[in-house]
Design a protein around this motif. Structure first.
Motif, PDB file in Angstrom:
ATOM      1  N   ASP A  63       0.894  -1.233   0.079  1.00  0.00           N
ATOM      2  CA  ASP A  63      -0.028  -0.243  -0.169  1.00  0.00           C
ATOM      3  C   ASP A  63       0.957   1.252  -0.180  1.00  0.00           C
ATOM      4  OD1 ASP A  63      -2.451   1.331  -0.122  1.00  0.00           O
ATOM      5  OD2 ASP A  63      -2.826   1.481   2.029  1.00  0.00           O
ATOM      6  N   ARG A  97      -2.503   7.735  -2.236  1.00  0.00           N
ATOM      7  CA  ARG A  97      -3.866   7.729  -2.037  1.00  0.00           C
ATOM      8  C   ARG A  97      -4.255   9.221  -2.065  1.00  0.00           C
ATOM      9  NH1 ARG A  97      -7.051   3.737   0.883  1.00  0.00           N
ATOM     10  NH2 ARG A  97      -5.726   1.833   0.992  1.00  0.00           N
ATOM     11  N   GLN A 103     -11.806  -4.574  -1.995  1.00  0.00           N
ATOM     12  CA  GLN A 103     -11.281  -3.280  -1.447  1.00  0.00           C
ATOM     13  C   GLN A 103     -12.122  -2.281  -2.155  1.00  0.00           C
ATOM     14  OE1 GLN A 103      -7.221  -2.327  -2.880  1.00  0.00           O
ATOM     15  NE2 GLN A 103      -6.973  -1.008  -1.093  1.00  0.00           N
ATOM     16  N   HIS A 116      -6.255   0.039  -5.084  1.00  0.00           N
ATOM     17  CA  HIS A 116      -4.772  -0.010  -5.570  1.00  0.00           C
ATOM     18  C   HIS A 116      -4.789   0.197  -6.810  1.00  0.00           C
ATOM     19  CE1 HIS A 116      -0.576  -0.970  -5.873  1.00  0.00           C
ATOM     20  NE2 HIS A 116      -0.299  -0.732  -4.691  1.00  0.00           N
ATOM     21  N   TYR A 157      -2.149  -9.381   0.118  1.00  0.00           N
ATOM     22  CA  TYR A 157      -3.236  -8.505  -0.322  1.00  0.00           C
ATOM     23  C   TYR A 157      -4.575  -9.303  -0.238  1.00  0.00           C
ATOM     24  CZ  TYR A 157      -5.806  -5.499  -3.310  1.00  0.00           C
ATOM     25  OH  TYR A 157      -6.881  -4.521  -4.133  1.00  0.00           O
TER      26      TYR A 157
END
Length: 407
Positions: free
Chosen positions: A224, A228, A312, A320, A393
């Motif tokens: 990660d 973002r 997610q 992602h 993940y």
């Protein structure tokens, strides 16, 4: 000029805001105005983020002596009506490139001409405005990224502008609580990012400590290690130029910001990017399989890395970047389903979804857009081996172990 109405759209910030800075420098009084158009459907994830961003913007303006007026209705009619009410001589607006934005700008220009109001457009949505970098061989836009990247790098960017110290409102003008005017919104995703310029700047400060490793780690799914920051760029809580010129910003990250500009100049030239294939002669023989589409949306395809990405998305309203490629390729190249259906699902849940990036990227993956290798596929197994070799993940997001990562 005595009074200016600043019509805010996707520029919900006070730092490096050319329209705000120029309005404050050239007018005695500035009336910041945001108008929510009921004709636009804003999904719950983005609506909640928008409301938080408006509240934070209002706080930032009030700290500088100003305030934010919030209305619901046609933006052109409300901007002109507000200008009449406050005795404004002009309206300032940050230019944008979607079909909706272009029509809004055209209608506003006609309305201002009728009302004898000055209209001034400013940059700020992208680093390099659409149309300012064009091919030397002719044409109004680049169709392939790499030559655009070279031209974009050599282009001299505008300088960032200072944040106004004071914003002066006309006497008697007061702002509005965005939720009182527009109503509240509950996010569809249970773990979304918080909206607003203050949160964006906090994230930039944190990101600077990690940015040096971006080139090596940005495809690491469990790590990660991406910024973002895309939702804040989408709503203009963060200036893309200010981010690009932040000390220590690696070239690999600048390249991603360039992709964003690339798709905006593409959309400006091809307004039907969200509905029609960009590449001439693209084959669009898609299957119609509602059950397969629903399984993909729910993250129940049985392909672990695809399901992890979709879960997610559902949990955070964000995904992602590597997982976006994998899930989109699986829908279009493996299942053979229409990229428009995938893009529509992303549009419903992604906080950062906008027409340029969402549909531009979907067309790239589907082979109908700007990819010079339109038959490219992303093998889920190979992608998992490379970018999630220990399955961390997948375990995190499919419920087979661990807890969902909070942003």
């Amino acid at each position: 000029m005595n009074t200016v109405v600043l019509l805010l759209t996707r520029d919900l910030r006070v730092h490096d805001h050319p329209a705000l800075a120029a309005s404050c420098a050239n007018a005695e009084r500035v009336v910041p105005l945001f108008v929510a158009d009921p004709a636009l459907t804003v999904p719950d994830n983005r609506r909640r983020f928008l409301l938080e961003s408006l509240q934070d913007l209002r706080d930032g303006l009030r700290r500088r002596g100003g305030d934010l007026l919030v209305r619901s209705g046609d933006p052109v009619a409300e901007a002109v009506r507000t200008a009449r009410e406050v005795g404004a001589e002009g309206i300032a607006l940050t230019a944008d490139v979607s079909g909706y934005a272009a029509r809004r700008q055209e209608r506003l220009a006609r309305a201002c001409a009728r009302e004898r109001l000055a209209l001034k457009l400013f940059p700020g949505v992208t680093i390099v405005p659409a149309g300012e970098v064009t091919p030397s061989t002719g044409g109004d836009h680049y169709k392939v990224f790499t030559p655009y990247w070279r031209a974009w790098q050599s282009r001299r960017w505008r300088g960032t502008v200072a944040t106004p110290r004071k914003v002066h409102l006309p006497d008697g003008v007061t702002g509005d609580d965005p939720r009182t005017v527009l109503g509240d919104a509950k996010s569809e995703s249970p773990h979304p990012m918080s909206g607003g310029e203050s949160e964006a700047l906090r994230r930039v400060r944190n990101w600077r400590t990690k940015a040096a490793a971006y080139a090596d780690r940005h495809d690491d799914l469990p790590g990660d290690a991406t910024s973002r920051l895309s939702p804040y760029l989408h709503f203009g809580c963060l200036s893309p130029l200010a981010l690009a010129t932040t000390d220590g910003m690696p070239e690999a990250y600048l390249r991603q910001l360039c992709w964003r500009d690339f798709y905006h100049q593409l959309l400006a030239a091809f307004p039907k990017l969200g509905t029609q294939a960009f590449r001439p002669g693209a084959q669009e023989q898609w299957h119609d399989d509602p059950e397969a589409l629903q399984a993909w949306q729910a993250g129940e395809t049985g392909v672990p890395i695809v399901d992890a990405g979709m879960k997610q998305l559902a949990a955070e309203g964000w995904m992602h970047n590597r997982a976006r490629l994998v899930t989109a390729s699986y829908l279009t190249k493996t299942l053979g389903l229409d990229w428009r259906d995938g893009a529509a699902w992303y549009n419903r849940l992604l906080i950062d979804a906008d027409v340029a990036n969402n549909y531009g990227n979907w067309q790239w993956v589907a082979g109908t857009g700007t990819d010079t290798k339109p038959y490219r596929r992303f093998s889920p197994d190979r992608q998992a081996e490379r970018f999630d070799p220990d399955g961390e993940y997948v375990r995190r997001w499919t419920g087979t172990g661990g807890q969902p990562a909070r942003p």
